[in-house]
Every structure is written in C-alpha cells, then in structure tokens.
Design a protein around this motif. Structure first.
Motif, short mmCIF file in Angstrom:
data_model
loop_
_atom_site.label_atom_id
_atom_site.label_comp_id
_atom_site.label_asym_id
_atom_site.label_seq_id
_atom_site.Cartn_x
_atom_site.Cartn_y
_atom_site.Cartn_z
N PHE A 138 0.87 -1.17 0.00
CA PHE A 138 0.00 0.00 0.00
C PHE A 138 0.90 1.22 0.00
O PHE A 138 1.75 1.38 0.88
N THR A 139 0.75 2.08 -0.99
CA THR A 139 1.51 3.33 -1.04
C THR A 139 0.54 4.48 -1.29
O THR A 139 -0.44 4.32 -2.02
N MET A 140 0.83 5.62 -0.65
CA MET A 140 -0.02 6.78 -0.81
C MET A 140 0.68 8.02 -0.28
O MET A 140 1.53 7.92 0.60
N LYS A 141 0.33 9.19 -0.82
CA LYS A 141 0.79 10.47 -0.28
C LYS A 141 -0.35 11.05 0.54
O LYS A 141 -1.51 10.95 0.16
N TYR A 142 0.00 11.68 1.66
CA TYR A 142 -1.01 12.20 2.57
C TYR A 142 -0.43 13.41 3.29
O TYR A 142 0.75 13.45 3.59
N LYS A 143 -1.23 14.43 3.57
CA LYS A 143 -0.79 15.59 4.36
C LYS A 143 -1.07 15.29 5.83
O LYS A 143 -2.13 14.80 6.18
N ILE A 144 -0.08 15.61 6.67
CA ILE A 144 -0.20 15.31 8.10
C ILE A 144 0.39 16.47 8.89
O ILE A 144 1.27 17.18 8.39
N ALA A 145 -0.08 16.68 10.12
CA ALA A 145 0.46 17.74 10.97
C ALA A 145 1.94 17.47 11.22
O ALA A 145 2.32 16.35 11.55
N ASN A 146 2.78 18.49 11.07
CA ASN A 146 4.22 18.26 11.19
C ASN A 146 4.67 18.05 12.64
O ASN A 146 5.85 17.86 12.88
#
Length: 175
Positions: free
Chosen positions: A95-103
C-alpha cells in the motif's frame, strides 16, 4: 427588603468586576505588546507550514513473508485518536499513498482487524519537489498479519430490490 437585596447584588457585582479586571505585571511576565510586528526577527530557513507531506509505504506479509492483501485503518493514536484513512493492500501486500499530516506528529497507528495496532515511526527526510527541497515524513514498514485468512470486520452487504432474481424500478429525487 427589595431595595436592600438589590443593593447587596449591585455591591457584589461591583466587587467581582473590580477584582476580575486586575492584572499583575512583574519581571517574570514581560510585556509582549511592547514590540512592533515590523521588528519581528524570523530565523533563516524558518517554515511557516503546520503540515508536511507523508509518504506511506507499507507492506503486509504473513508469517512466512508471503504478501497478504488485507484491509487496515490508519490513526494518529489508537484507541482514541483521529482516524486518517482506510486502506487495503494490493495482491502484492503493498500500500503506497501520499497524505498531508500535521508536522508535529512522529508516529501513526496501523490497525488491522482482529490484531493489535502497530505503531509506525515517521522518518523525517528531504525530497526534491519541483524546484524546492522540502522536508517530508515517510512511514515505511513491513507489517506481519497474524490471521491472514480473516477478512475485514466489515461484511459485504448485498441488498436486492425488490427481491433476488426479480426486476423492479427505483426512482428518487436528488434535489
């Protein structure tokens, strides 16, 4: 009697108002309003971003290191955390994906049905994105699925209308 009660209430209100507005200023609490915004000094390389790109690269295997297709969920912490997403690994167990997350995050919890959560530590790295070099997080780990024969807790629900093998018409208004 009414005048006396009203006078006492007014006096109590006045006392609460006076003492609640009192501010103590001392050397341990400097005045933060004395500087101007134009005098603000920002360090070189400071980023104003509160989120970062997370590259998720997970592989799911059974006890013999064979790839497993399995559903899972990703949480900030588990239990009681924020659910980021659901996912299912492909037939190769990937499973691969790009995601925005709190730094400010440094790990995520991967939850597979009927299994204890797996904590994946995020690695900070830099990556060239267009003309800019950006700091990103990477969640890369191989996770062993203990009961690969078990499917998701969620069962497929097939609902026939009007009944299996019969035809019917379904109409609806979408506004």
């Amino acid at each position: 009697m009414m005048k006396k009660t009203l006078s006492i209430l007014m006096l109590a209100f006045f006392v609460v108002f006076i003492f609640s507005c009192k501010k103590d200023v001392n050397e341990n609490n400097p005045d933060t309003n004395s500087g101007k915004f134009s005098e603000l000094e920002v360090p070189e390389g400071f980023t104003w971003s509160t989120s970062a790109l997370l590259l998720i690269d997970l592989k799911f295997t059974d006890g013999d290191q064979n790839p497993v297709s399995t559903p899972f969920e990703i949480y900030s912490t588990f239990p009681g955390g924020v659910k980021y997403m659901d996912g299912t690994s492909n037939d190769d167990g990937v499973f691969t994906m790009k995601y925005k997350i709190a730094n400010r995050r440094n790990s995520v919890a991967i939850v597979i049905p009927n299994q204890e959560p797996v904590i994946v530590t995020l690695e900070k790295t830099t990556r060239q994105i267009g003309n800019l070099e950006s700091e990103i997080f990477q969640a890369k780990q191989t996770i062993q699925v203990l009961n690969p024969v078990l499917k998701s807790v969620k069962e497929d629900i097939i609902q026939y209308f009007p009944a299996e093998g019969k035809f019917g018409t379904l109409a609806f208004e979408d506004t």
